[in-house]
Design a protein around this motif. Structure first.
Motif, PDB file in Angstrom:
ATOM      1  N   ARG A  41      -8.501  -7.010  -0.576  1.00  0.00           N
ATOM      2  CA  ARG A  41      -6.977  -7.785  -1.164  1.00  0.00           C
ATOM      3  C   ARG A  41      -5.999  -8.054  -0.007  1.00  0.00           C
ATOM      4  O   ARG A  41      -5.594  -9.329   0.797  1.00  0.00           O
ATOM      5  CB  ARG A  41      -6.006  -6.622  -2.067  1.00  0.00           C
ATOM      6  N   ALA A 103       0.248  -7.168  -2.668  1.00  0.00           N
ATOM      7  CA  ALA A 103       0.352  -7.950  -3.689  1.00  0.00           C
ATOM      8  C   ALA A 103       0.712  -8.949  -4.852  1.00  0.00           C
ATOM      9  O   ALA A 103      -0.052  -9.329  -4.617  1.00  0.00           O
ATOM     10  CB  ALA A 103       0.222  -5.769  -4.581  1.00  0.00           C
ATOM     11  N   ARG A 104       1.671  -8.885  -4.071  1.00  0.00           N
ATOM     12  CA  ARG A 104       2.339 -10.141  -4.958  1.00  0.00           C
ATOM     13  C   ARG A 104       3.380 -11.131  -3.703  1.00  0.00           C
ATOM     14  O   ARG A 104       4.305 -10.554  -3.753  1.00  0.00           O
ATOM     15  CB  ARG A 104       3.376  -9.361  -6.098  1.00  0.00           C
ATOM     16  N   THR A 126      -0.478 -13.394  -7.088  1.00  0.00           N
ATOM     17  CA  THR A 126      -0.980 -12.140  -7.472  1.00  0.00           C
ATOM     18  C   THR A 126      -2.347 -11.845  -7.458  1.00  0.00           C
ATOM     19  O   THR A 126      -3.109 -12.470  -6.969  1.00  0.00           O
ATOM     20  CB  THR A 126      -0.743 -11.034  -8.862  1.00  0.00           C
ATOM     21  N   GLU A 128      -5.263  -8.994  -7.221  1.00  0.00           N
ATOM     22  CA  GLU A 128      -5.841  -8.019  -7.780  1.00  0.00           C
ATOM     23  C   GLU A 128      -6.879  -7.538  -7.292  1.00  0.00           C
ATOM     24  O   GLU A 128      -7.749  -7.634  -6.898  1.00  0.00           O
ATOM     25  CB  GLU A 128      -5.465  -8.091  -9.256  1.00  0.00           C
ATOM     26  N   ASP A 130     -10.740  -5.536  -7.156  1.00  0.00           N
ATOM     27  CA  ASP A 130     -11.598  -4.453  -7.885  1.00  0.00           C
ATOM     28  C   ASP A 130     -12.949  -3.962  -6.609  1.00  0.00           C
ATOM     29  O   ASP A 130     -13.171  -4.882  -6.468  1.00  0.00           O
ATOM     30  CB  ASP A 130     -11.494  -5.377  -9.132  1.00  0.00           C
ATOM     31  N   THR A 134     -10.929 -10.020  -4.614  1.00  0.00           N
ATOM     32  CA  THR A 134      -9.763 -10.257  -5.318  1.00  0.00           C
ATOM     33  C   THR A 134     -10.001 -11.109  -6.161  1.00  0.00           C
ATOM     34  O   THR A 134     -10.337 -12.453  -5.850  1.00  0.00           O
ATOM     35  CB  THR A 134      -9.424 -10.093  -4.276  1.00  0.00           C
TER      36      THR A 134
END
Length: 178
Positions: A41, A103-104, A126, A128, A130, A134
């Motif tokens: 990310r 993140a945002r 956004t 995100e 994982d 991302t």
């Protein structure tokens, strides 16, 4: 739903690094674009927010980014200009309302391709994470149904699909140059 757009439940065909663009229209005023990248990310956020990186991948096929200015802070402005195959300049500009690395982002946006300077979108992006992937989600809230339909009509799904392919291809180089 218009032909060519997918709901979040429909399967997609992986492309590039395994991500596929998914466009949904949750309401008459919204366009949501989602794409997964095989990258952390923080790296995707950096590629998205630093002008030296943005100029390397931003824009659909046949376009090149000729100007990129980013003042990444609340109330900061940004301007990205692309030159198209037709030689015309296409600006995207706006003001950041929220910057929450990695993140945002929330910003107001004027998208010059629509030729309607008074038409502003509220965009939330956004990032995100994982594991090693991302997911980037671009949520655009339009002022009117006609505004939303104009974005779809000019090919926002195809444009973001091609642009995100460029980003996916650039991320390994971005990782080496950070």
């Amino acid at each position: 739903m218009t032909a060519g757009r997918k709901s979040a439940e429909e399967p997609t065909v992986p492309r590039g690094d395994g991500g596929a663009v998914i466009l949904t229209t949750p309401s008459d005023l919204e366009v949501v674009i989602t794409r997964r990248f095989t990258a952390p990310r923080a790296l995707v956020f950096k590629a998205w927010t630093e002008p030296r990186h943005v100029v390397r991948w931003w824009g659909p096929d046949g376009f090149r980014t000729t100007r990129c200015e980013i003042d990444l802070r609340p109330a900061g402005r940004y301007l990205i200009e692309m030159t198209g195959p037709d030689g015309k300049t296409y600006p995207t500009e706006g003001t950041y309302l929220e910057v929450s690395p990695p993140a945002r982002l929330v910003f107001d946006q004027f998208f010059g391709c629509l030729g309607q300077p008074e038409t502003i979108s509220r965009v939330t992006v956004t990032f995100e994470e994982d594991g090693a992937e991302t997911t980037v989600t671009i949520h655009t809230l339009c002022e009117t149904v006609a505004h939303r339909d104009a974005l779809i009509e000019i090919g926002v799904e195809k444009g973001w699909s091609e642009t995100f392919e460029h980003l996916a291809a650039y991320l390994p180089e971005c990782a080496r140059n950070t």
